[in-house]
Motif scaffolding. Structure first.
Motif, PDB file in Angstrom:
ATOM      1  N   GLN A 180       0.832  -1.198   0.000  1.00 56.25           N
ATOM      2  CA  GLN A 180       0.000   0.000   0.000  1.00 56.25           C
ATOM      3  C   GLN A 180       0.871   1.254   0.000  1.00 56.25           C
ATOM      4  OE1 GLN A 180      -2.901  -0.169   3.158  1.00 56.25           O
ATOM      5  NE2 GLN A 180      -3.575  -2.220   2.584  1.00 56.25           N
ATOM      6  N   ALA A 181       2.046   1.161   0.583  1.00 49.60           N
ATOM      7  CA  ALA A 181       2.927   2.326   0.659  1.00 49.60           C
ATOM      8  C   ALA A 181       3.342   2.810  -0.723  1.00 49.60           C
ATOM      9  CB  ALA A 181       4.160   1.990   1.506  1.00 49.60           C
ATOM     10  N   GLY A 183       1.946   1.929  -3.593  1.00 46.62           N
ATOM     11  CA  GLY A 183       0.744   2.218  -4.364  1.00 46.62           C
ATOM     12  C   GLY A 183       0.230   3.625  -4.119  1.00 46.62           C
ATOM     13  N   GLN A 184       0.180   4.039  -2.856  1.00 44.15           N
ATOM     14  CA  GLN A 184      -0.313   5.370  -2.537  1.00 44.15           C
ATOM     15  C   GLN A 184       0.639   6.448  -3.025  1.00 44.15           C
ATOM     16  OE1 GLN A 184      -3.383   6.128  -1.196  1.00 44.15           O
ATOM     17  NE2 GLN A 184      -2.727   8.171  -1.854  1.00 44.15           N
ATOM     18  N   ARG A 185       1.927   6.174  -2.940  1.00 44.28           N
ATOM     19  CA  ARG A 185       2.910   7.166  -3.391  1.00 44.28           C
ATOM     20  C   ARG A 185       2.789   7.398  -4.889  1.00 44.28           C
ATOM     21  NH1 ARG A 185       9.077   7.608  -1.282  1.00 44.28           N
ATOM     22  NH2 ARG A 185       9.602   9.548  -2.364  1.00 44.28           N
ATOM     23  N   LEU A 187       0.189   6.632  -6.833  1.00 36.81           N
ATOM     24  CA  LEU A 187      -1.142   7.166  -7.112  1.00 36.81           C
ATOM     25  C   LEU A 187      -1.144   8.684  -6.999  1.00 36.81           C
ATOM     26  CD1 LEU A 187      -4.220   6.578  -7.540  1.00 36.81           C
ATOM     27  CD2 LEU A 187      -4.408   6.474  -5.051  1.00 36.81           C
ATOM     28  N   THR A 188      -0.484   9.200  -5.985  1.00 35.78           N
ATOM     29  CA  THR A 188      -0.437  10.644  -5.761  1.00 35.78           C
ATOM     30  C   THR A 188       0.496  11.337  -6.736  1.00 35.78           C
ATOM     31  OG1 THR A 188      -0.904  10.318  -3.405  1.00 35.78           O
ATOM     32  CG2 THR A 188       0.071  12.430  -4.048  1.00 35.78           C
ATOM     33  N   PRO A 194      -7.530   6.094  -9.288  1.00 36.13           N
ATOM     34  CA  PRO A 194      -7.480   5.149  -8.157  1.00 36.13           C
ATOM     35  C   PRO A 194      -8.086   3.791  -8.477  1.00 36.13           C
ATOM     36  CG  PRO A 194      -8.214   7.319  -7.424  1.00 36.13           C
ATOM     37  CD  PRO A 194      -8.179   7.370  -8.920  1.00 36.13           C
ATOM     38  N   VAL A 197      -5.378   1.167  -9.584  1.00 36.68           N
ATOM     39  CA  VAL A 197      -4.288   0.769  -8.689  1.00 36.68           C
ATOM     40  C   VAL A 197      -4.809  -0.259  -7.692  1.00 36.68           C
ATOM     41  CG1 VAL A 197      -2.536   1.548  -7.050  1.00 36.68           C
ATOM     42  CG2 VAL A 197      -3.210   3.033  -8.960  1.00 36.68           C
ATOM     43  N   SER A 199      -3.757  -3.496  -4.826  1.00 39.41           N
ATOM     44  CA  SER A 199      -2.730  -4.070  -3.952  1.00 39.41           C
ATOM     45  C   SER A 199      -2.577  -5.551  -4.274  1.00 39.41           C
ATOM     46  CB  SER A 199      -3.111  -3.872  -2.486  1.00 39.41           C
ATOM     47  OG  SER A 199      -2.132  -4.439  -1.633  1.00 39.41           O
ATOM     48  N   SER A 313       9.841  -0.713  -1.270  1.00 41.53           N
ATOM     49  CA  SER A 313       8.487  -0.936  -1.751  1.00 41.53           C
ATOM     50  C   SER A 313       7.890  -2.201  -1.141  1.00 41.53           C
ATOM     51  CB  SER A 313       8.478  -1.050  -3.276  1.00 41.53           C
ATOM     52  OG  SER A 313       8.839   0.173  -3.863  1.00 41.53           O
ATOM     53  N   GLU A 338       4.261  -3.301   6.424  1.00 41.86           N
ATOM     54  CA  GLU A 338       3.114  -4.144   6.122  1.00 41.86           C
ATOM     55  C   GLU A 338       3.472  -5.617   6.225  1.00 41.86           C
ATOM     56  OE1 GLU A 338       1.335  -2.766   2.369  1.00 41.86           O
ATOM     57  OE2 GLU A 338       2.136  -0.772   2.857  1.00 41.86           O
TER      58      GLU A 338
END
Length: 440
Positions: A180-181, A183-185, A187-188, A194, A197, A199, A313, A338
């Motif tokens: 998730q780390a 993925g969120q980075r 994505l932003t 969204p 993307v 997991s 990652s 995670e």
């Protein structure tokens, strides 16, 4: 499904890091689950003619492009993949973010459902690398520029629109994030939809040798696995060693992996640690790079594994230590938090902080029973959360979504690409025809 992977990295010829390990594990997992899997990978570089050698390896067809370096791989593999697709008709293609290695393949087969697998994009590596430069080096560069009558150059701000890896991500029908780390980075930073993307952690199929390692070892050895480089937190580990040895003077520190860059020009990381820790040199062991099948041997003679990366990652070396039931101290930055269930099956420490790192290692050395309990919990977690069944189902669902999206959208239009993107594609395209595969 008929599944294709494009990846320059693949064991043994191009087993440079985590991407190679991931692709082999994923290909094996999907083959075991009944899919037809083929991998298009880099091969040994040579001065001879460009050739493609194809072999069947543990149920997976592997096409190795011999005599091509990493920069020339996207163009060569695009043509080889296209030729093979005409004969086989793959259902879905997966490629890595790094180097946009499947970009040319998508140019040739624009209706191909495509899953982009995130690892660590180049811009993230560069952002991590820039702060690692020591203040002394920065000062020398500044003064040198001023002496030459120049203003010191500053790195321009990151521009996603100029990044081929970002543009490649926008071509994907699904972006699969191992944590998730990351993925969120992405994505932003890349402003992705969204809905695209998902997991999908790396699968991990531990060897029986790792699972056979007893939990109750007493070796007094702390081991680091991975490349000895700045972003892996090796400098911080070196700074933590004196404090750890003041409390436990008998402890040894083992570094398993090739020595890369250090903060001091002209010294690799092994040389740097040996020079900065002269009083502790007898407690340091450097193995250099080792074959994957030797990892269980080193973990069997280890009590604690330390992974103090400034960012990860995912962290495949961490899964190996979990399968071995080792006590683990890892960075809280990125995907290893995670993996370790937010610290429930291992100790998490902030990156770039030698003091908390030392305290966490000391705590596990002080409490061996607790270390063994954490090792048992870590082994149980890696087997239950990252094994063939749960990850295989997630990966298959990811591919099915990509196929459905591409069917709904139809063929990608080359005209949708920007002028800059087309210029980049033309620059890496190889005008020579691909050779016929050999070895079938």
């Amino acid at each position: 499904m008929k599944i294709a992977f494009i990846s320059y990295e693949y064991p043994p010829d191009t087993a440079f890091g985590g991407i190679a390990t991931y692709v082999r594990q994923a290909a094996s997992m999907l083959s075991q689950r009944g899919h037809q899997v083929e991998v298009f990978a880099g091969g040994r570089e040579s001065d001879g003619p460009l050739t493609t050698h194809t072999t069947l390896e543990a149920g997976v067809m592997v096409h190795r492009l011999q005599g091509v370096d990493r920069s020339g791989f996207p163009a060569r593999v695009g043509r080889v993949f296209c030729d093979r697709h005409r004969a086989l008709q793959f259902d879905v293609l997966e490629g890595p973010d790094c180097g946009a290695e499947a970009a040319v393949a998508l140019r040739y087969v624009p209706d191909m459902p495509f899953v982009l697998k995130l690892h660590t994009p180049q811009y993230v590596l560069e952002l991590l690398g820039n702060p690692l430069q020591t203040w002394q080096a920065k000062t020398r560069m500044t003064l040198g520029a001023l002496r030459r009558g120049q203003w010191p150059k500053r790195r321009p701000p990151y521009d996603p629109a100029a990044d081929p890896e970002c543009r490649h991500a926008h071509e994907a029908d699904e972006v699969a994030a191992p944590s998730q780390a990351i993925g969120q980075r992405i994505l932003t930073d890349w402003k992705l939809d969204p809905a695209l993307v998902a997991s999908v952690p790396y699968p991990y199929l531990p060897s029986p040798d790792l699972l056979a390692i007893p939990l109750d070892t007493d070796t007094q050895v702390v081991t680091f696995l991975g490349r000895l480089e700045l972003r892996k937190g090796v400098v911080e580990l070196g700074k933590a060693i004196p404090a750890i040895r003041r409390r436990h003077p008998q402890v040894k520190f083992r570094f398993v992996g090739p020595a890369w860059n250090s903060p001091r020009p002209g010294l690799n990381m092994q040389q740097y640690l040996e020079r900065t820790l002269p009083r502790h040199r007898s407690a340091l062991e450097f193995t250099g790079g080792v074959p994957l099948d030797r990892i269980p041997h080193y973990l069997a003679t280890t009590d604690i594994c330390v992974f103090p990366s400034r960012w990860e990652s995912f962290g495949l070396v961490c899964t190996e230590a979990m399968a071995a039931g080792r006590g683990i101290v890892a960075s809280s930055a990125g995907g290893m938090a995670e993996l370790l269930d937010q610290g429930r099956v291992g100790r998490l420490v902030p990156p770039r902080r030698p003091a908390p790192l030392a305290r966490a290692v000391i705590d596990l050395l002080d409490h061996p029973q607790q270390r063994q309990e954490l090792g048992r919990a870590a082994r149980d977690r890696v087997l239950s959360h990252y094994s063939l069944e749960p990850i295989g189902a997630l990966q298959e669902a990811s591919y099915r979504r990509a196929i459905a999206r591409r069917q709904a959208l139809g063929t990608r239009s080359v005209s949708d690409r920007t002028t800059a993107e087309m210029a980049w594609m033309d620059a890496i395209a190889d005008p020579t025809p691909s050779p016929s595969p050999q070895g079938l």
